[in-house]
Design an enzyme around this catalytic site. Structure first.
Site, mmCIF file in Angstrom:
data_model
loop_
_atom_site.group_PDB
_atom_site.id
_atom_site.type_symbol
_atom_site.label_atom_id
_atom_site.label_comp_id
_atom_site.label_asym_id
_atom_site.label_seq_id
_atom_site.Cartn_x
_atom_site.Cartn_y
_atom_site.Cartn_z
ATOM 1 N N LYS A 1 0.826 -1.218 0.000
ATOM 2 C CA LYS A 1 0.000 0.000 0.000
ATOM 3 C C LYS A 1 0.861 1.270 0.000
ATOM 4 C CE LYS A 1 -3.945 -2.248 2.257
ATOM 5 N NZ LYS A 1 -3.338 -3.579 2.506
ATOM 6 N N ARG A 2 1.834 1.290 -0.869
ATOM 7 C CA ARG A 2 2.736 2.429 -0.937
ATOM 8 C C ARG A 2 2.099 3.597 -1.702
ATOM 9 N NH1 ARG A 2 4.866 -0.014 2.885
ATOM 10 N NH2 ARG A 2 7.011 -0.811 2.793
#
Length: 300
Positions: free
Chosen positions: A99-100
């Site tokens: 979830k960057r």
């Protein structure tokens, strides 16, 4: 091993193994006690290999939740890198759930870390086939990830309408005359490259816990592969994912983590736990199985 793009890998593995994605979340509180050694971190490598032993030959995809490995320190990151490589060598599609999302050069560094091959300047340690990313900071923050995905044949899953209970606090709010989740879906659809008749490598995360929202968002994302978490431990059921399925084989992947790996009996033996894992994998595969050929025949 033959090199395939993410879309090619999805199409091939869904045809052979179905849509189930085995989630690998090394959380010791929910696992059998035989995974708890004296060393607080080295057990993670053994756990990853145990799950991959059960998954290999039974599923086409695995999803590594980066946070659990980061919590294990250097030993956890070593286990992550080794597990990703083993899964890829076995032909499984590897999703890194990290979830960057960040601005400019930082986003580019994340893209280099997780999507760029060693030969092109990546580290080679954490190269995934597909990465989850967060669009909250705006479309420009997605550009480095999209560029890498297109350049190296990778995939992305952009958070769109997630499965957690608090997701509606923001994602179901109006921005102008559109729901925020709809605006994100429009963004994802607009990033789709190539032939309009093919699947896009730029996909969306839409929870199996929100079938009404999912049905609406699917109409906005006809080419996208949807990653639909929430089946099992979060309360989603097999019926709810029907709203997320499109018309193309491979346009839906269903990850299950705790629903597969959590053990009610923490004193179970390794042999019994392995048998339970394989049985659960078969049950989940059967529950979500769908015959696209039959659907096309009925539509015709």
């Amino acid at each position: 091993m033959e090199s395939r793009s993410w879309v090619e890998l999805v199409e091939r593995n869904v045809q052979v193994f179905g849509e189930l994605v085995v989630g690998i979340d090394p959380s010791p509180d929910e696992l059998p006690r035989f995974f708890e050694p004296g060393d607080a971190t080295r057990w993670i490598d053994g756990y990853v290999n145990f799950i991959l032993d059960a998954a290999e030959g039974n599923v086409g995809f695995v999803k590594f939740q980066s946070a659990y490995f980061e919590a294990g320190g250097l030993a956890g990151l070593e286990a992550l890198a080794a597990g990703m490589k083993r899964a890829q060598a076995a032909g499984m599609g590897v999703i890194l759930d990290a979830k960057r999302g960040d601005i400019g050069a930082t986003a580019a560094a994340y893209a280099r870390a997780y999507l760029t091959p060693l030969a092109a300047g990546g580290s080679g340690d954490f190269e995934a086939d597909c990465l989850t990313i967060n669009p909250l900071m705006g479309p420009d923050t997605l550009e480095p990830f999209v560029e890498c995905a297109n350049r190296f044949g990778k995939g992305l899953f952009v958070l769109c309408r997630t499965s957690n209970p608090g997701a509606g606090w923001l994602q179901d709010k109006m921005a102008g005359n559109r729901l925020i989740s709809d605006r994100v879906a429009d963004l994802i659809a607009g990033l789709a490259p190539g032939d309009a008749g093919s699947l896009s490598p730029i996909g969306a995360v839409i929870g199996a816990t929100v079938p009404n929202e999912g049905r609406r968002l699917r109409t906005l994302l006809p080419r996208s592969i949807i990653l639909a978490p929430g089946l099992g431990a979060q309360g989603g059921d097999a019926a709810s994912i029907r709203a997320l399925r499109g018309t193309r084989p491979g346009d839906l992947l269903v990850p299950v983590s705790r629903g597969l790996t959590r053990s009610e009996d923490r004193d179970v033996s390794p042999t019994a736990y392995r048998a339970t894992l394989i049985e659960k994998i078969a049950q989940f595969k059967a529950a979500i199985a769908y015959d696209y050929d039959q659907r096309e025949a009925a539509a015709g």
